[in-house]
Design an enzyme around this catalytic site. Structure first.
Site, PDB file in Angstrom:
ATOM      1  N   ASP A   1       1.682  10.677  13.584  1.00  0.00           N
ATOM      2  CA  ASP A   1       0.613  11.093  14.477  1.00  0.00           C
ATOM      3  C   ASP A   1       1.095  11.579  15.845  1.00  0.00           C
ATOM      4  OD1 ASP A   1       1.537   8.623  15.257  1.00  0.00           O
ATOM      5  OD2 ASP A   1      -0.457   7.795  15.709  1.00  0.00           O
ATOM      6  N   GLN A   2       2.417  11.742  16.031  1.00  0.00           N
ATOM      7  CA  GLN A   2       2.860  12.190  17.355  1.00  0.00           C
ATOM      8  C   GLN A   2       2.540  13.672  17.533  1.00  0.00           C
ATOM      9  OE1 GLN A   2       7.045  11.094  16.741  1.00  0.00           O
ATOM     10  NE2 GLN A   2       7.609  13.217  17.246  1.00  0.00           N
TER      11      GLN A   2
ATOM     12  N   GLY B   1      12.770  37.919  19.222  1.00  0.00           N
ATOM     13  CA  GLY B   1      13.265  39.166  18.667  1.00  0.00           C
ATOM     14  C   GLY B   1      14.418  38.945  17.720  1.00  0.00           C
TER      15      GLY B   1
ATOM     16  N   ASP C   1      14.232  34.414  26.713  1.00  0.00           N
ATOM     17  CA  ASP C   1      15.327  35.325  26.408  1.00  0.00           C
ATOM     18  C   ASP C   1      14.776  36.428  25.517  1.00  0.00           C
ATOM     19  OD1 ASP C   1      18.151  36.148  26.191  1.00  0.00           O
ATOM     20  OD2 ASP C   1      17.972  35.488  24.109  1.00  0.00           O
TER      21      ASP C   1
ATOM     22  N   ASP D   1      15.481  39.400  23.097  1.00  0.00           N
ATOM     23  CA  ASP D   1      16.530  39.967  22.239  1.00  0.00           C
ATOM     24  C   ASP D   1      16.029  41.242  21.568  1.00  0.00           C
ATOM     25  OD1 ASP D   1      17.635  37.442  22.884  1.00  0.00           O
ATOM     26  OD2 ASP D   1      18.847  37.508  21.071  1.00  0.00           O
TER      27      ASP D   1
ATOM     28  N   GLU E   1      17.142  44.418  20.456  1.00  0.00           N
ATOM     29  CA  GLU E   1      18.513  44.839  20.212  1.00  0.00           C
ATOM     30  C   GLU E   1      18.703  46.348  20.101  1.00  0.00           C
ATOM     31  OE1 GLU E   1      20.628  42.587  17.353  1.00  0.00           O
ATOM     32  OE2 GLU E   1      19.858  40.661  18.050  1.00  0.00           O
ATOM     33  N   TYR E   2      17.623  47.117  19.926  1.00  0.00           N
ATOM     34  CA  TYR E   2      17.807  48.565  19.839  1.00  0.00           C
ATOM     35  C   TYR E   2      16.604  49.307  20.428  1.00  0.00           C
ATOM     36  CZ  TYR E   2      15.985  46.788  15.345  1.00  0.00           C
ATOM     37  OH  TYR E   2      15.327  46.071  14.377  1.00  0.00           O
TER      38      TYR E   2
ATOM     39  N   THR F   1      29.021  41.525  22.394  1.00  0.00           N
ATOM     40  CA  THR F   1      30.355  42.099  22.216  1.00  0.00           C
ATOM     41  C   THR F   1      31.037  41.538  20.964  1.00  0.00           C
ATOM     42  OG1 THR F   1      31.128  40.456  23.825  1.00  0.00           O
ATOM     43  CG2 THR F   1      30.697  42.681  24.638  1.00  0.00           C
ATOM     44  N   TYR F   2      30.382  41.729  19.856  1.00  0.00           N
ATOM     45  CA  TYR F   2      30.879  41.358  18.535  1.00  0.00           C
ATOM     46  C   TYR F   2      30.124  42.214  17.527  1.00  0.00           C
ATOM     47  CZ  TYR F   2      26.888  38.269  19.517  1.00  0.00           C
ATOM     48  OH  TYR F   2      25.669  37.769  19.926  1.00  0.00           O
TER      49      TYR F   2
ATOM     50  N   TRP G   1      27.230  33.227  19.514  1.00  0.00           N
ATOM     51  CA  TRP G   1      26.366  33.136  18.336  1.00  0.00           C
ATOM     52  C   TRP G   1      27.204  32.527  17.209  1.00  0.00           C
ATOM     53  CZ3 TRP G   1      21.291  33.906  17.294  1.00  0.00           C
ATOM     54  CH2 TRP G   1      20.915  33.823  15.952  1.00  0.00           C
TER      55      TRP G   1
END
Length: 590
Positions: A294-295, A321, A360, A362, A364-365, A431-432, A570
């Protein structure tokens, strides 16, 4: 039959801002219409205004994607907040409905004829003064400045930057870097906006900036940001508790919780079961206490709350994202304010508001192709982040994961990352994943090269070029973190030991072909050599590249030398149970 305000555009319209308005449907007593504004000029505009006359008995009732004012039979339509900025070569449209059978005459766009012929009416009105002039970074010889855009009755075409009474540079956007300064010297800067007619605005408020001592490196930081993937609780069996038991929590400054989804122009929950519904048993829980039926809050969010209680200086951001869900940002960019409001309400939901310290993004494109293709325009990312910052305020963190594609005319060149930098606390350039098994036949290449090397498959695909290009675009060094992958990328069917070999397919991985966690690779295919700052190894016909504690140490030394704000990675579950990689990362930053 549709009728148009403009029948044909003259040749001069190719270099002008033009407008074409059309009846999209007409039932005699009423109609629906659409106006499209085309920026055929060589520079962007920050606002637009269409004017025209309607005959008596014809009126416009409803308008969408524009604002309407009426004086007698004279109608004026202006942009709404989010769609005024229009880059060169781009278009934007608005719609309306009306009654009557008439149509517009004497159409003007920003004071000029809508068809682009002739010259604009004499423009004697100066733009407003730029506001909120601020310094975003400085070195011994440079000062990076940002300011809020001016407004104008036609369009602002640029900004003049002054040091004292001397004009030192110009800019078309709302940021600039002044170079050639002297170390440890105070400078007073002001900005003036200029329109196409040459009218100059009043000066902004002055800003005093003192350059750094020539021996200082003010940007070097010690941020350690790690992504926690919500789905890691399933097959991977990686829970928030593991962040603590691996020693990672004690070495981190921030956790990015990945991911929330972006749907219908709004921030939404990505996985409600993992996020806040899963009941944790005592053995899986950070504090050893089992969840009760019940929390009000369970799942990862409750475990993060417990982790923060144990590590009160640890910040947690809700990331939205990612590669798969970045496709939703295009719709969000159509109404940034509504998007930002939805994100704020979700992140600050009363059930878990104490868990998160910010957001944050994200995307990406933006304005580029990734999993899908986006055509939001070069300013969409900046406008979206501006709205997010305005909504979340200065008391919350706003960060963004961004592309690392530094190739000519690549992803970094189609979005205003420099202008958007003013709205974030820091960027995470990814940068990967420069190279990988999506090119199934190779050539084999390290997926996270620090530098270029002879034979690298793609120019601009390395960390050094990524950071250099972002700096050149005006992103302060201390607002960038170097990215590290806690995994490797690999191919199979490889005969050549050195990079550049051919392959038959991506190598087999535990969860996905072509990718494997560091904790597996260190034993499965130990790295034997390095190239461009990244390790690689060949095991049978498999070829893998990944970062090791040694290469991470070297990359951290490079990041410090460049004055970066720290590092991010990541993602947490790829490390060993004792946190080998995060330890190397933390020790390398000092």
């Amino acid at each position: 039959m549709a009728s148009t305000l403009l029948s044909a555009l003259p040749a001069s319209s190719a270099e002008a801002v033009t407008a074409s308005c059309t009846k999209t449907s007409d039932w005699g007593s009423g109609f629906q219409g659409n106006c499209t504004i085309t920026n055929g000029s060589a520079s962007g505009i920050t606002s637009w205004k269409i004017e025209g006359e309607l005959p008596s008995g014809t009126s416009i009732n409803s308008v969408w994607e524009a604002s309407k004012t009426v004086s007698g039979n004279h109608y004026t339509f202006t942009n709404v907040g989010w769609n005024g900025t229009l880059a060169a070569g781009k278009t934007v449209s608005f719609g309306f409905s009306g009654t009557g059978s008439g149509w517009f005459t004497d159409c003007k766009i920003n004071g000029a004829r809508c068809d682009g012929s002739g010259e604009p009416e004499l423009d004697t009105e100066a733009p407003s003064a730029p506001s909120n002039l601020r310094s975003t970074s400085k070195t011994a010889t440079t000062a990076s400045l940002s300011w809020n855009a001016s407004t104008d009755n036609v369009a602002v075409t640029g900004y003049d930057i002054y040091s004292g009474s001397t004009k030192v540079t110009t800019a078309t956007g709302t940021s600039a870097t002044v170079t050639g300064l002297s170390p440890k010297t105070a400078y007073s800067f002001t900005i003036k906006a200029v329109d196409k007619a040459g009218n100059s605005s009043p000066a902004s408020d002055s800003l005093s900036v003192t350059t750094e001592d020539s021996g200082s490196n003010p940007g070097a930081g010690d941020k350690v940001v790690g992504y926690f993937a919500q789905w890691g609780i399933y097959q991977r069996g990686y829970h928030v508790k593991n962040i603590d038991t691996s020693g990672s929590a004690a070495k981190m400054t921030h956790i990015n919780y990945a991911f929330g989804n972006v749907q219908g122009g709004k921030c939404t929950i990505g996985d409600s079961y993992a996020d806040y519904e899963k009941a944790y048993q005592a053995g899986e829980s950070v504090d050893g206490a089992a969840d009760t039926w019940d929390q009000p809050l369970r799942g990862n969010f409750n475990q993060l709350r417990k982790l923060k209680k144990k590590y009160p200086n640890l910040k947690v951001l809700f990331s939205f994202g990612g590669w798969t869900w970045s496709g939703g940002f295009g719709q969000a960019a159509q109404n940034p304010a509504a998007f930002a409001d939805s994100c704020y309400k979700l992140v600050e939901d009363s059930r878990w508001a104490d868990v998160f310290d910010g957001i944050d993004i994200d995307w990406e494109y933006p304005n580029a192709c990734g999993l899908t293709c986006d055509k939001s325009g070069p300013d969409a990312f900046k406008n979206l982040l501006a709205a997010v910052r305005a909504k979340f305020g200065s008391d919350n963190l706003v960060t963004a994961a961004i592309t690392a594609d530094a190739s000519k005319d690549g992803k970094m060149d189609v979005t205003d990352y420099g202008g958007a930098a003013q709205y974030v606390d820091f960027y995470n350039p990814m940068t990967y994943d420069y190279f990988g098994g999506w090119d199934a036949k190779g050539p084999t290449a390290p997926h996270s090269p620090l530098t270029a090397y002879e034979g690298i498959p793609h120019e601009g695909f390395n960390t050094t070029d990524t950071i250099a290009k972002l700096k050149a675009k005006g992103v302060p060094a201390n607002k960038m973190l170097i990215g590290i992958g806690f995994y490797g990328r690999g191919w199979t069917g490889v005969t050549q030991d050195a990079p550049g070999g051919t392959a038959t397919n991506p190598a087999g991985g535990t969860y996905e072909a072509g990718i494997e966690d560091y904790k597996v690779l260190k034993n499965k295919c130990p790295a034997t050599k390095t190239i461009a700052g990244t390790a690689y190894g060949k095991c049978g016909s498999d070829w893998w590249s990944y970062d090791t504690p040694s290469t991470i140490g070297s990359k951290m030394a490079w990041a410090k030398k460049e004055g970066l704000g720290g590092a991010f990675f990541w993602e947490l579950s790829g490390d060993t149970t004792g946190g080998e990689l995060i330890t190397a990362l933390k020790n390398g930053l000092g």
